[in-house]
Write an enzyme that holds these catalytic residues in place. Structure first.
Site, mmCIF file in Angstrom:
data_model
loop_
_atom_site.group_PDB
_atom_site.id
_atom_site.type_symbol
_atom_site.label_atom_id
_atom_site.label_comp_id
_atom_site.label_asym_id
_atom_site.label_seq_id
_atom_site.Cartn_x
_atom_site.Cartn_y
_atom_site.Cartn_z
ATOM 1 N N GLU A 191 0.889 -1.156 0.054
ATOM 2 C CA GLU A 191 0.101 -0.140 -0.036
ATOM 3 C C GLU A 191 0.822 1.338 -0.055
ATOM 4 O OE1 GLU A 191 -2.792 -1.153 -0.627
ATOM 5 O OE2 GLU A 191 -3.068 -3.072 0.646
ATOM 6 N N ARG A 243 5.010 8.904 -6.135
ATOM 7 C CA ARG A 243 3.759 8.679 -7.115
ATOM 8 C C ARG A 243 3.339 10.145 -7.510
ATOM 9 N NH1 ARG A 243 -2.300 8.159 -7.245
ATOM 10 N NH2 ARG A 243 -2.223 9.102 -4.919
ATOM 11 N N GLY A 260 -14.027 4.198 -17.267
ATOM 12 C CA GLY A 260 -15.254 4.502 -17.173
ATOM 13 C C GLY A 260 -16.108 4.816 -18.508
ATOM 14 N N ASP A 353 -1.865 -0.773 -9.430
ATOM 15 C CA ASP A 353 -2.083 -2.287 -9.157
ATOM 16 C C ASP A 353 -2.123 -2.899 -10.724
ATOM 17 O OD1 ASP A 353 -2.484 -2.545 -6.441
ATOM 18 O OD2 ASP A 353 -4.433 -1.951 -6.356
ATOM 19 N N TRP A 405 -0.500 5.151 0.069
ATOM 20 C CA TRP A 405 -1.328 5.612 -0.975
ATOM 21 C C TRP A 405 -2.803 5.647 -0.844
ATOM 22 C CZ3 TRP A 405 -0.786 2.412 -6.138
ATOM 23 C CH2 TRP A 405 -1.420 1.085 -6.109
ATOM 24 N N ASP A 464 -4.471 -7.716 2.838
ATOM 25 C CA ASP A 464 -5.806 -8.006 1.945
ATOM 26 C C ASP A 464 -6.902 -8.279 3.053
ATOM 27 O OD1 ASP A 464 -4.620 -8.808 -0.684
ATOM 28 O OD2 ASP A 464 -3.318 -9.877 0.545
#
Length: 527
Positions: A191, A243, A260, A353, A405, A464
């Site tokens: 993460e 990032r 989307g 990811d 993040w 997770d």
């Protein structure tokens, strides 16, 4: 493009960083959700990404560059012969489902059947050994493969026992070295989570660079001169890459970004939810669940699932090409602006990811393919983290800030009212294990018990489960997994402390089931 180029034939560099991870799958469990997650990721993400990288490499070796983190749990699953065999059966079942559709549905799903068969041919050609394909790309320098914490433990909540952080990192490094033949120098912190003095632990473990969220860089001390557009180096000597939100938002956001778009494949409308239990059971599927078979398009976000239109592959291919061009044009403008306003060569870090590309966003691998093919047209040099550091850049000394993040850069997605109960449970287990592992157990049976206890501890620490509990999706599954691994841990500790009550059958069963990390060492938990 207008205006002068910098001293090289590109405006700046772009490093796309993908993080591939899935939780451990129990060896003896049939039809588990975790197994479905893995198989869908192999089909939709890992094989397509390998195909894209290998195809692009043939055309342009110099600009086919990505950074990829492969978590130790995922690597253990990809190498598991039993899972490889089950994947073949899983794929054939999906093909049967598609062949059983009505003529209208068959016509709409023709693209899916073709792609599944193509991916299965790739799987057969490499005998199911995807890790070897990743390894080859790593050896040629096209991929920079990073490690991760062993079971993706959220390191800031393990910090009370620094030895448990050591266990996560050392176990990961040992596993990576066995698989790839070399020690990893880079790590994807689960993460992107960082806490004070973690860099010292990383340094002592042999890690030299990591990725952080932008908050971890921008709130560093002192504030970095070039923000997230250049790596920094902590006082302990670890390089950190930050990032860039401007480079990631158009890709990961389903609301504000490309995924989307109405012509792309709809993720939530899955054939598995629409078939009757009788139809599923005929194919060996015990309960309703996603099958990974989706052949409708988003249509529009306000449209109910029942009114989604059929997917048109040609329209999606055209749109993803447009989006890749739009992304590269935006990055080139961003890099040009940075180049003109500062006397340095700007670097954009775009971490995601890996499963976003193909699983969540079906067209994602094709987007990556277009980025690899078209980046030079926009004067952008693609690179990876290892290549950047091999150029011996002069890095600013700066200590990063605690961050993740998650939203706002905080830790609260993994520490909140839904999952905070996990922390004292794994902290207590970690404290006991650290204390016992520091004792001088010389007999083989005690070491055997401790090694299996270490595996159960690592599996209980996976982030997770915290994520799922917060998200509110398969919460019963997450709670059951935590409880099971902690129960097994405490029973092993009880057997270690009282050898007159040894349950050999129990020990053998969990060694076969939770058989991850065969080269685990108790010494890896010692400072």
């Amino acid at each position: 493009m207008n205006g002068p180029l910098p001293n090289k034939n590109y405006l700046g560099r772009l490093a796309i960083v993908l993080h591939a991870h899935l939780p451990f799958v129990r060896k003896n469990e049939k039809n588990s959700l975790e197994e479905d997650w893995l198989f869908q990721a192999i089909l939709e993400c890992y094989i397509p990404l390998l195909q894209v990288m290998e195809s692009s490499k043939k055309q342009d070796t110099s600009n086919t560059k990505l950074t990829l983190s492969l978590s130790p749990t995922l690597l253990s699953l990809l190498q598991n012969k039993q899972i490889q065999k089950k994947y073949s059966s899983w794929i054939k079942t999906r093909i049967e489902f598609l062949n059983d559709l009505s003529k209208k549905e068959q016509a709409a799903s023709e693209f899916l059947l073709r792609n599944i068969k193509n991916n299965y041919l790739y799987w057969e050609k490499c005998s199911g050994d995807l890790v070897e394909r990743f390894k080859n790309l790593n050896l040629t320098g096209n991929l920079d493969i990073l490690t991760c914490a062993a079971t993706h433990g959220y390191l800031p909540i393990l910090r009370e026992n620094p030895e448990t952080v050591l266990g996560q990192i050392n176990t990961a490094i040992r596993s990576h070295k066995v698989i790839f033949g070399t020690r990893p120098l880079g790590i994807w912190l689960p993460e992107c989570a960082y806490y004070e003095k973690l860099d010292e632990i990383l340094l002592n473990c042999g890690i030299r660079y990591a990725v952080l969220d932008g908050h971890g860089i921008l709130n560093g001390s002192p504030r970095p001169r070039y923000g997230v557009y250049a790596p920094i180096c902590s006082k302990k000597g670890i390089a950190f890459f930050g990032r860039d939100s401007e480079s990631t938002l158009p890709v990961w956001s389903s609301r504000e970004g490309y995924p989307g778009n109405s012509v792309y494949r709809e993720f939530h409308k899955d054939l598995g939810w629409e078939l009757s239990s009788t139809e599923l059971q005929k194919k060996g599927i015990p309960t309703s669940r996603p099958l990974g078979l989706k052949f409708h398009r988003i249509t529009n976000n306000n449209c109910s699932l029942g009114k989604k239109e059929f997917y048109v592959e040609d329209e999606a291919i055209k749109k993803v090409e447009e989006h890749a061009d739009n992304y590269l044009l935006s990055r080139s403008k961003q890099l040009k602006k940075l180049s003109l306003s500062a006397s340095f060569e700007p670097l954009l870090i775009a971490p995601f990811d890996a499963e976003l590309f193909g699983h969540w966003w079906y067209e994602g691998p094709r987007f990556i393919e277009n980025i690899l093919k078209r980046s030079t047209k926009y004067f952008i040099k693609l690179t990876n983290l290892r290549e950047i550091l091999l150029q011996n850049p002069n890095l600013q000394i700066c200590d990063p800030s605690p961050s993740s993040w998650g939203q706002g850069g905080f830790h609260n997605y993994w520490l909140n009212d839904k999952n905070a109960w996990i922390v004292p449970e794994i902290t207590k287990a970690g404290s006991v294990f650290v204390e016992l592992s520091s004792n001088k157990f010389n007999d083989d049976f005690s070491i055997r018990l401790l090694k299996q206890a270490a595996r159960e501890l690592l599996l209980s620490e996976s982030s997770d489960w915290s994520f799922i509990l917060k998200a509110g999706t398969t919460t019963e599954l997450a709670k059951e997994r935590i409880d099971r691994h902690l129960f097994r841990f405490w029973k092993l500790i009880e057997m270690l402390e009282n050898k007159s009550f040894i349950d050999y059958k129990f020990l053998k069963n969990i060694e076969e089931e939770d058989n991850i990390f065969p080269n685990i060492r108790i010494q890896d938990w010692q400072l």
